[in-house]
Design a protein around this motif. Sequence first.
Motif, PDB file in Angstrom:
ATOM      1  N   ASP A 290       0.825  -1.206   0.000  1.00 56.99           N
ATOM      2  CA  ASP A 290       0.000   0.000   0.000  1.00 56.99           C
ATOM      3  C   ASP A 290       0.866   1.266   0.000  1.00 56.99           C
ATOM      4  OD1 ASP A 290       1.077  -0.256   2.467  1.00 56.99           O
ATOM      5  OD2 ASP A 290      -0.785   0.018   3.593  1.00 56.99           O
ATOM      6  N   ALA A 291       2.082   1.135  -0.561  1.00 58.06           N
ATOM      7  CA  ALA A 291       2.995   2.288  -0.580  1.00 58.06           C
ATOM      8  C   ALA A 291       2.368   3.442  -1.358  1.00 58.06           C
ATOM      9  CB  ALA A 291       4.322   1.882  -1.214  1.00 58.06           C
ATOM     10  N   ARG A 292       2.620   4.651  -0.913  1.00 56.46           N
ATOM     11  CA  ARG A 292       2.084   5.819  -1.625  1.00 56.46           C
ATOM     12  C   ARG A 292       2.991   6.229  -2.787  1.00 56.46           C
ATOM     13  NH1 ARG A 292      -1.755   3.961  -0.914  1.00 56.46           N
ATOM     14  NH2 ARG A 292      -2.273   5.309  -2.621  1.00 56.46           N
ATOM     15  N   VAL A 293       4.240   5.825  -2.731  1.00 55.61           N
ATOM     16  CA  VAL A 293       5.171   6.188  -3.807  1.00 55.61           C
ATOM     17  C   VAL A 293       5.843   4.919  -4.330  1.00 55.61           C
ATOM     18  CG1 VAL A 293       7.188   7.569  -4.430  1.00 55.61           C
ATOM     19  CG2 VAL A 293       5.609   8.429  -2.698  1.00 55.61           C
ATOM     20  N   GLU A 371       1.986  -4.467 -10.923  1.00 59.02           N
ATOM     21  CA  GLU A 371       2.461  -3.763  -9.719  1.00 59.02           C
ATOM     22  C   GLU A 371       1.761  -2.407  -9.575  1.00 59.02           C
ATOM     23  OE1 GLU A 371       6.668  -4.297 -10.955  1.00 59.02           O
ATOM     24  OE2 GLU A 371       7.003  -4.969  -8.906  1.00 59.02           O
ATOM     25  N   LEU A 372       1.636  -1.681 -10.697  1.00 62.11           N
ATOM     26  CA  LEU A 372       0.969  -0.366 -10.648  1.00 62.11           C
ATOM     27  C   LEU A 372      -0.494  -0.524 -10.233  1.00 62.11           C
ATOM     28  CD1 LEU A 372       2.511   1.241 -13.860  1.00 62.11           C
ATOM     29  CD2 LEU A 372       2.742   2.112 -11.512  1.00 62.11           C
ATOM     30  N   ARG A 373      -1.117  -1.521 -10.808  1.00 59.40           N
ATOM     31  CA  ARG A 373      -2.543  -1.719 -10.529  1.00 59.40           C
ATOM     32  C   ARG A 373      -2.775  -2.134  -9.075  1.00 59.40           C
ATOM     33  NH1 ARG A 373      -3.744  -5.676 -14.253  1.00 59.40           N
ATOM     34  NH2 ARG A 373      -3.734  -7.301 -12.664  1.00 59.40           N
ATOM     35  N   GLU A 374      -1.904  -2.987  -8.578  1.00 56.45           N
ATOM     36  CA  GLU A 374      -2.126  -3.516  -7.227  1.00 56.45           C
ATOM     37  C   GLU A 374      -1.667  -2.564  -6.129  1.00 56.45           C
ATOM     38  OE1 GLU A 374      -4.002  -5.986  -6.679  1.00 56.45           O
ATOM     39  OE2 GLU A 374      -4.193  -6.413  -8.817  1.00 56.45           O
ATOM     40  N   VAL A 375      -0.556  -1.889  -6.366  1.00 58.64           N
ATOM     41  CA  VAL A 375      -0.054  -0.979  -5.323  1.00 58.64           C
ATOM     42  C   VAL A 375      -0.839   0.341  -5.355  1.00 58.64           C
ATOM     43  CG1 VAL A 375       1.989   0.257  -4.480  1.00 58.64           C
ATOM     44  CG2 VAL A 375       2.235  -2.053  -5.387  1.00 58.64           C
ATOM     45  N   GLN A 376      -1.230   0.760  -6.559  1.00 56.43           N
ATOM     46  CA  GLN A 376      -1.978   2.017  -6.708  1.00 56.43           C
ATOM     47  C   GLN A 376      -1.293   3.169  -5.981  1.00 56.43           C
ATOM     48  OE1 GLN A 376      -5.731   2.596  -7.387  1.00 56.43           O
ATOM     49  NE2 GLN A 376      -5.909   0.714  -8.525  1.00 56.43           N
ATOM     50  N   PRO A 377      -0.036   3.435  -6.319  1.00 57.11           N
ATOM     51  CA  PRO A 377       0.641   4.525  -5.610  1.00 57.11           C
ATOM     52  C   PRO A 377       0.056   5.882  -6.015  1.00 57.11           C
ATOM     53  CG  PRO A 377       1.970   3.765  -7.458  1.00 57.11           C
ATOM     54  CD  PRO A 377       0.792   2.849  -7.392  1.00 57.11           C
ATOM     55  N   ASP A 378       0.222   6.878  -5.150  1.00 61.65           N
ATOM     56  CA  ASP A 378      -0.188   8.229  -5.531  1.00 61.65           C
ATOM     57  C   ASP A 378       0.756   8.786  -6.585  1.00 61.65           C
ATOM     58  OD1 ASP A 378      -2.273   8.249  -3.746  1.00 61.65           O
ATOM     59  OD2 ASP A 378      -1.044   9.036  -2.099  1.00 61.65           O
ATOM     60  N   LEU A 379       2.015   8.363  -6.504  1.00 61.24           N
ATOM     61  CA  LEU A 379       3.033   8.935  -7.389  1.00 61.24           C
ATOM     62  C   LEU A 379       4.018   7.849  -7.828  1.00 61.24           C
ATOM     63  CD1 LEU A 379       4.110  11.648  -8.536  1.00 61.24           C
ATOM     64  CD2 LEU A 379       5.524  11.833  -6.478  1.00 61.24           C
ATOM     65  N   VAL A 380       4.318   7.839  -9.131  1.00 59.37           N
ATOM     66  CA  VAL A 380       5.286   6.869  -9.654  1.00 59.37           C
ATOM     67  C   VAL A 380       6.551   7.630 -10.051  1.00 59.37           C
ATOM     68  CG1 VAL A 380       5.711   5.085 -11.382  1.00 59.37           C
ATOM     69  CG2 VAL A 380       3.380   5.547 -10.625  1.00 59.37           C
ATOM     70  N   VAL A 381       7.680   7.279  -9.468  1.00 58.88           N
ATOM     71  CA  VAL A 381       8.923   7.977  -9.778  1.00 58.88           C
ATOM     72  C   VAL A 381       9.709   7.130 -10.774  1.00 58.88           C
ATOM     73  CG1 VAL A 381      11.016   8.994  -8.823  1.00 58.88           C
ATOM     74  CG2 VAL A 381       8.913   8.947  -7.462  1.00 58.88           C
ATOM     75  N   VAL A 446       9.678  15.073  -4.890  1.00 54.11           N
ATOM     76  CA  VAL A 446       8.831  13.865  -4.853  1.00 54.11           C
ATOM     77  C   VAL A 446       8.089  13.797  -3.535  1.00 54.11           C
ATOM     78  CG1 VAL A 446       8.965  11.337  -4.657  1.00 54.11           C
ATOM     79  CG2 VAL A 446      10.130  12.496  -6.537  1.00 54.11           C
ATOM     80  N   ALA A 447       8.815  14.025  -2.443  1.00 51.40           N
ATOM     81  CA  ALA A 447       8.202  13.941  -1.106  1.00 51.40           C
ATOM     82  C   ALA A 447       7.080  14.969  -0.989  1.00 51.40           C
ATOM     83  CB  ALA A 447       9.254  14.161  -0.029  1.00 51.40           C
ATOM     84  N   ARG A 448       7.348  16.197  -1.474  1.00 58.37           N
ATOM     85  CA  ARG A 448       6.318  17.250  -1.372  1.00 58.37           C
ATOM     86  C   ARG A 448       5.107  16.906  -2.229  1.00 58.37           C
ATOM     87  NH1 ARG A 448      10.738  20.823  -1.318  1.00 58.37           N
ATOM     88  NH2 ARG A 448      10.569  21.223  -3.550  1.00 58.37           N
ATOM     89  N   LEU A 449       5.392  16.467  -3.458  1.00 53.67           N
ATOM     90  CA  LEU A 449       4.312  16.154  -4.400  1.00 53.67           C
ATOM     91  C   LEU A 449       3.435  15.027  -3.859  1.00 53.67           C
ATOM     92  CD1 LEU A 449       3.436  17.131  -7.158  1.00 53.67           C
ATOM     93  CD2 LEU A 449       5.099  15.587  -8.194  1.00 53.67           C
ATOM     94  N   ALA A 450       4.090  14.024  -3.318  1.00 55.02           N
ATOM     95  CA  ALA A 450       3.330  12.881  -2.770  1.00 55.02           C
ATOM     96  C   ALA A 450       2.443  13.346  -1.630  1.00 55.02           C
ATOM     97  CB  ALA A 450       4.290  11.789  -2.313  1.00 55.02           C
ATOM     98  N   ALA A 451       2.984  14.250  -0.793  1.00 51.09           N
ATOM     99  CA  ALA A 451       2.187  14.764   0.339  1.00 51.09           C
ATOM    100  C   ALA A 451       1.003  15.568  -0.183  1.00 51.09           C
ATOM    101  CB  ALA A 451       3.070  15.611   1.255  1.00 51.09           C
ATOM    102  N   GLU A 452       1.252  16.370  -1.217  1.00 46.47           N
ATOM    103  CA  GLU A 452       0.160  17.188  -1.803  1.00 46.47           C
ATOM    104  C   GLU A 452      -0.950  16.290  -2.347  1.00 46.47           C
ATOM    105  OE1 GLU A 452       2.999  20.479  -3.607  1.00 46.47           O
ATOM    106  OE2 GLU A 452       1.457  19.798  -5.031  1.00 46.47           O
ATOM    107  N   ILE A 453      -0.514  15.262  -3.106  1.00 46.91           N
ATOM    108  CA  ILE A 453      -1.504  14.376  -3.732  1.00 46.91           C
ATOM    109  C   ILE A 453      -2.332  13.658  -2.659  1.00 46.91           C
ATOM    110  CG2 ILE A 453      -1.845  12.354  -5.216  1.00 46.91           C
ATOM    111  CD1 ILE A 453       0.703  13.246  -6.732  1.00 46.91           C
ATOM    112  N   ALA A 454      -1.618  13.248  -1.606  1.00 44.89           N
ATOM    113  CA  ALA A 454      -2.322  12.521  -0.528  1.00 44.89           C
ATOM    114  C   ALA A 454      -3.294  13.462   0.199  1.00 44.89           C
ATOM    115  CB  ALA A 454      -1.323  11.917   0.446  1.00 44.89           C
ATOM    116  N   GLY A 455      -3.082  14.788   0.001  1.00 47.51           N
ATOM    117  CA  GLY A 455      -4.008  15.785   0.594  1.00 47.51           C
ATOM    118  C   GLY A 455      -3.670  15.995   2.032  1.00 47.51           C
TER     119      GLY A 455
END
Length: 455
Positions: A290-293, A371-381, A446-455
Motif C-alpha cells: 500500500d505504498a504511496r510512492v 504492480e501499478l494496478r495492485e499498489v496504486q501509488p499516488d506517485l510513480v517515480v 517527490v516527497a512534497r508532491l506525494a504529500a500534496e496528492i495525498a491531501g
Amino acid sequence: MGADPLTRVVLASETDWDGWRRATRALVLGGAPPEAILWSVGADDSEGDPMPVPSEGSFGVSRALVALAETAILARDPERFALLYGLVWRAHRGERHVFQQATDPELRRAQGLARSVRRDMHRMRALLRFRVVERADGTWHVGWFEPDHHILEANAGFLARRFPTLRWSILTPGASAHWDGKRLRLGPGVDPDDVPDDDTLEACWRNLPDPAALSEVTRPASGWTEDILEQPLREPDKLPLGPVRLRSRQSGPAARNTPLARAAHDAESCRRCDLWGPATQTVFGEGPADARVMFVGEQPGDQEDVAGRPFVGPAGQLLDRALEEAGIDRRTVYVTNAVKHFKFVPRGKRRIHQKPEGPEIAACKFWLDIELREVQPDLVVLLGATAARAALGRTVTIGRERGRRIELPDGQAAFVTVHPSFLLRVPDEEGRAREYRAFVDDLRKVARLAAEIAG
Ligand code: URA
C-alpha cells in the motif's frame, strides 16, 4: 589481568546463514569485538562461553552489506564468518561508509569471496550435465558436480524453479540435492570414486533438457544413483535467504496471498522474453503493497541478480543515501524495475550490463502494470530513460521531462528523474556532487508532491 574470554559460536552447517545472522546480531549488540569470537561449524566440545542469548533490540545494516554477506558466507573459507562479522561490527560502530571505500582490505576480501561464489554458481549451471536414470518411481535426471564453494543448496533452488516439472538429483562430494517435482530435499554426498567415468556412462550424460523436450530423453542408465536416492533425505532448512531463495521474504509481496503476491510468484517462471535464461532469477519489486510512492528503475544489476532484490548494489546504495537525505524512508516506498531480469554479456569473469531493448521492456510491462494496478501509488517515480519509456510508452528525453509532475497514459501521477547509476558514471568529482545534489532536490520534490496528492 587476564584477557577477555573467547566466545565460541558453533554454527549448525557450513551454510547456516540464519545461525550466523542471529549470533552476529546478539554479539554486536552485546559489544563483542571480532577478535573475541571463535567461529566453527558442527559439534564443538571445547570449553568456552556458550552462545549468547540474543539481546533485546535490533539494528540495521545496509542492504548491500546483507546481500554481500548472504553470498560470501557460501565461500569455502573458514575465516569468512569472522570476516563478515567484522564488517557488520564496523558498520554498526559508525563506519557507515565502509561500503564507499573500494580499497578497504576487509571489504575487498569479502567482495572477492562473493565474486568467487557467484562464479562457482555460474560454472555449475553452465557445466552441470545430467544422465537419465529410470527408477520405479519414474525418470530421474542425475548430475554430478564438484563445486569449489558451498553452493549446492542455493543452486538447487534455482534449478527447482527453472525445471519444476523434472525430477532430478545433483550429487556432490559434500551433499546431494533432490527435486521430486514438489519438494527439494538434501541428502549425503557421494565419494568421487563411486562416480562412474567410463565412456559408456559418459555418453549418457547430457544437458538437462528443456521440460518441453522431455520426449527426447536419452537412453536410460541405472546403478550408482539408486543408493543415494534410497537414503534418508532432509528438508533444506538451512537455505540462505540468498543468493537464490526458495521462499519469498516475509516483507516481499509474495509473503501474502494477494494478486501482487501471486504475480511475484508467477514472475519467477516468466518466459515472456529470453532474458530469464542467463539470469540467476527474477527480481520482482518489493516494499509495502500500500505504498504511496513507487520507484521504478531500469533492470536488476549484477548484485541484484544474485541477491534477488532490487536496488541493493552500488546504484541502490546511492539511492538509499539520497532518499535518506530527502527525508524519504525507503521502507515506506515500493521499489521495482521496468525489466525484471538482469541483461548482461559475460566478459571474462565479469558480467557486463546491457541496456534492455524495446521488446524486452514491452514484454516485462505486463508485470509492471500488475504492480501499478495492485499498489496504486499516488506517485510513480521513473528513474531514468528505460523506466520512463516503459511507463509512458514512448522514448523520453530525461532533461525535458525531469523534475515536474507528469501523467502516465492512464492519468496516474508520475515524476521523471535521472537513474542513480548515471550519478556513478559522472567522471569528475565536482560534477558528481552537483548531480547528486540535483537528484536529492528531485527527491525532495517527490516527497512534497506525494504529500500534496495525498491531501
Ligand atoms: N539499477 C536498476 O535500475 N535497478 C536495480 O535494481 C539496480 C540497478
